[in-house]
Design a protein around this motif. Structure first.
Motif, PDB file in Angstrom:
ATOM      1  N   THR A 196      -2.834  30.027  20.790  1.00 24.30           N
ATOM      2  CA  THR A 196      -1.478  29.762  21.249  1.00 24.30           C
ATOM      3  C   THR A 196      -1.418  28.377  21.878  1.00 24.30           C
ATOM      4  N   LEU A 197      -0.325  27.686  21.616  1.00 25.66           N
ATOM      5  CA  LEU A 197      -0.078  26.365  22.196  1.00 25.66           C
ATOM      6  C   LEU A 197       1.214  26.406  23.001  1.00 25.66           C
ATOM      7  N   THR A 198       1.217  25.724  24.129  1.00 19.97           N
ATOM      8  CA  THR A 198       2.433  25.623  24.930  1.00 19.97           C
ATOM      9  C   THR A 198       3.223  24.423  24.424  1.00 19.97           C
ATOM     10  N   ALA A 199       3.832  24.632  23.275  1.00 22.89           N
ATOM     11  CA  ALA A 199       4.677  23.623  22.626  1.00 22.89           C
ATOM     12  C   ALA A 199       5.532  24.356  21.600  1.00 22.89           C
ATOM     13  N   PRO A 200       6.765  23.899  21.401  1.00 17.75           N
ATOM     14  CA  PRO A 200       7.622  24.532  20.400  1.00 17.75           C
ATOM     15  C   PRO A 200       7.007  24.427  19.002  1.00 17.75           C
ATOM     16  N   ALA A 201       7.228  25.429  18.190  1.00 21.02           N
ATOM     17  CA  ALA A 201       6.656  25.457  16.846  1.00 21.02           C
ATOM     18  C   ALA A 201       7.041  24.219  16.034  1.00 21.02           C
ATOM     19  N   GLN A 202       8.264  23.761  16.154  1.00 20.76           N
ATOM     20  CA  GLN A 202       8.678  22.592  15.359  1.00 20.76           C
ATOM     21  C   GLN A 202       7.908  21.342  15.769  1.00 20.76           C
ATOM     22  N   GLN A 203       7.641  21.180  17.046  1.00 18.87           N
ATOM     23  CA  GLN A 203       6.865  20.026  17.515  1.00 18.87           C
ATOM     24  C   GLN A 203       5.441  20.077  16.969  1.00 18.87           C
ATOM     25  N   VAL A 204       4.837  21.249  17.009  1.00 18.81           N
ATOM     26  CA  VAL A 204       3.476  21.404  16.474  1.00 18.81           C
ATOM     27  C   VAL A 204       3.492  21.171  14.967  1.00 18.81           C
ATOM     28  N   TRP A 205       4.459  21.765  14.285  1.00 14.60           N
ATOM     29  CA  TRP A 205       4.544  21.607  12.836  1.00 14.60           C
ATOM     30  C   TRP A 205       4.733  20.135  12.452  1.00 14.60           C
ATOM     31  N   ASP A 206       5.551  19.411  13.162  1.00 13.08           N
ATOM     32  CA  ASP A 206       5.751  17.988  12.853  1.00 13.08           C
ATOM     33  C   ASP A 206       4.418  17.239  12.869  1.00 13.08           C
ATOM     34  N   ALA A 207       3.542  17.570  13.814  1.00 13.15           N
ATOM     35  CA  ALA A 207       2.233  16.923  13.890  1.00 13.15           C
ATOM     36  C   ALA A 207       1.342  17.351  12.726  1.00 13.15           C
ATOM     37  N   VAL A 208       1.361  18.630  12.378  1.00  6.79           N
ATOM     38  CA  VAL A 208       0.538  19.131  11.270  1.00  6.79           C
ATOM     39  C   VAL A 208       1.027  18.575   9.940  1.00  6.79           C
ATOM     40  N   ALA A 209       2.329  18.542   9.750  1.00  7.80           N
ATOM     41  CA  ALA A 209       2.913  18.096   8.480  1.00  7.80           C
ATOM     42  C   ALA A 209       2.748  16.604   8.242  1.00  7.80           C
ATOM     43  N   ASP A 210       2.439  15.845   9.273  1.00  9.92           N
ATOM     44  CA  ASP A 210       2.183  14.409   9.136  1.00  9.92           C
ATOM     45  C   ASP A 210       0.758  14.234   8.592  1.00  9.92           C
ATOM     46  N   VAL A 211       0.597  14.429   7.279  1.00  7.94           N
ATOM     47  CA  VAL A 211      -0.748  14.454   6.694  1.00  7.94           C
ATOM     48  C   VAL A 211      -1.510  13.143   6.898  1.00  7.94           C
ATOM     49  N   GLY A 212      -0.807  12.047   6.993  1.00  4.12           N
ATOM     50  CA  GLY A 212      -1.462  10.763   7.225  1.00  4.12           C
ATOM     51  C   GLY A 212      -1.801  10.519   8.686  1.00  4.12           C
ATOM     52  N   GLY A 213      -1.319  11.376   9.575  1.00  3.50           N
ATOM     53  CA  GLY A 213      -1.565  11.219  11.001  1.00  3.50           C
ATOM     54  C   GLY A 213      -2.486  12.277  11.572  1.00  3.50           C
ATOM     55  N   VAL A 214      -3.244  12.949  10.720  1.00  2.00           N
ATOM     56  CA  VAL A 214      -4.128  14.019  11.181  1.00  2.00           C
ATOM     57  C   VAL A 214      -5.134  13.528  12.218  1.00  2.00           C
TER      58      VAL A 214
END
Length: 129
Positions: free
Chosen positions: A9-27
């Motif tokens: 579990t992360l204390t961050a909204p799902a969309q914020q976490v997803w934005d980081a994951v979906a940024d494949v060039g910023g892994v």
């Protein structure tokens, strides 16, 4: 084939976490032990410092499911098969669940994969702390 599952579990909204994951060039911003990352179409290359590099096929970036799937095609580890997915689901407005499933063959490489995956999980947790 060995399967590693990490769910946390992360204390961050799902969309914020997803934005980081979906940024494949910023892994490398999410997983801090990765060096330079380049993306060419659906191929992502990640430097591992002195350990070499990963060449990954980005299989799917599904914004509706908040799920990224990728497969390591070349690495210094000797996989005959690698496939992984990361999925982010909301728990509530401020908390999300991160699920990372990795399949590797041969089974004997499961131990070698456990440490880097756990180190990456720690990095992701720090990123959203």
């Amino acid at each position: 084939m060995a399967t590693l599952v990490r769910e946390f579990t992360l204390t961050a909204p799902a969309q914020q976490v997803w934005d980081a994951v979906a940024d494949v060039g910023g892994v490398n911003r999410l997983i801090d032990f990765l060096g330079e990352v380049t993306v060419d179409g659906d191929i992502r290359s990640c430097q591992l410092g002195d350990a070499g590099a990963l060449r990954e096929l980005i299989v799917s970036v599904d914004h509706d499911l908040r799920r990224l799937a990728y497969s390591i095609q070349a690495s210094p580890f000797g996989f005959t098969h690698h496939h992984a997915s990361m999925q982010v689901t909301p728990v509530d407005d401020a908390t999300s669940r991160f699920t990372w499933i990795t399949d590797v063959a041969p089974d004997t490489l499961a131990g070698a994969v456990t440490e880097p995956v756990d180190t990456a999980v720690d990095s992701i947790k720090r990123h959203f702390a």
